[in-house]
Design a protein around this motif. Structure first.
Motif: not given
Length: 232
Positions: A122-124, A132-136, A139-147
């Motif tokens: 609803i927001y992204t 996290y796709a394709k086995g990536a 770290d959750i703290d370093k995961a990029p925010m979605p647009p």
């Protein structure tokens, strides 16, 4: 890739443990689970059962309009998504036409119609877990925010969701229910993880030893524990 059933069950339990703990803390023991996209396997469904989750919503491998027992879970195919209406340029006339066609197909089968969305969408403008796709596995703290959607579009998305819900609520062929009621209804033909284990001659702590079948014309699911059990 390349894991045995036992290894895959344990891998799933380990990867889901922290998220499951948060859900339990906030909401209590979950009753159902929705798999992420098409990321489901017999090992994952068995792992959910070992975590006392009773129902799994899965992306259709072979669309069924009624719940069915598979890998010890009552499974329901989610047939339609709210998020097809979210993009700024979405063709809403086409969306509602496809929605109605799916409803009528479920009606022909006297089935269960499941419509879903990922709340974050609803927001992204993209799924939060694409990173996290394709086995990536960042770290959750370093995961990029979605647009995010363009400014002001979130309110448009909310209005579209409301319009879809109003459409469903006022539809003459739809009767609303809840997951536990559907589970109880189909438990008359139950084939849960305890039944799978019993048929295999195994105890509760031997789920990793459940024998699997290979995919055949008669058994199109493949890797199906013991036997199929469909509801009539």
């Amino acid at each position: 890739v390349g894991k045995t059933l036992a290894e895959a069950i344990e891998w799933t339990k380990q990867r889901d443990a922290s998220g499951l703990a948060i859900v339990k803390e906030v909401f209590g023991q979950p009753f159902s689970y929705t798999t992420p996209g098409t990321s489901w396997t017999p090992a994952a469904l068995i792992a959910y059962g070992l975590n006392d989750i009773k129902v799994s919503f899965i992306s259709p491998y072979s669309v069924k309009y009624k719940p069915y027992w598979y890998c010890g879970q009552l499974n329901m195919d989610y047939l339609f998504g709210f998020d097809g209406s979210f993009p700024p340029g979405a063709d809403l006339e086409s969306y509602f036409s496809r929605l109605e066609a799916t409803i009528q197909k479920a009606k022909e089968n006297n089935g269960i119609f499941v419509i879903y969305t990922h709340p974050g969408r609803i927001y992204t403008a993209q799924h939060w877990d694409v990173c996290y796709a394709k086995g990536a596995n960042p770290d959750i703290d370093k995961a990029p925010m979605p647009p995010k959607w363009p400014e002001g579009h979130v309110n448009i998305v909310k209005e579209r969701v409301k319009k879809i819900l109003d459409y469903l609520q006022n539809h003459p062929d739809i009767e609303f229910s809840d997951i536990k009621s559907v589970y109880n209804q189909y438990s008359k033909n139950k084939y849960d993880l305890n039944d799978v284990l019993k048929d295999a001659g195994l105890t509760a702590n031997q789920a990793t030893k459940i024998p699997l079948k290979k995919r055949t014309a008669e058994n199109p699911f493949g890797n199906e524990p013991i036997r199929p059990q469909y509801n009539k």
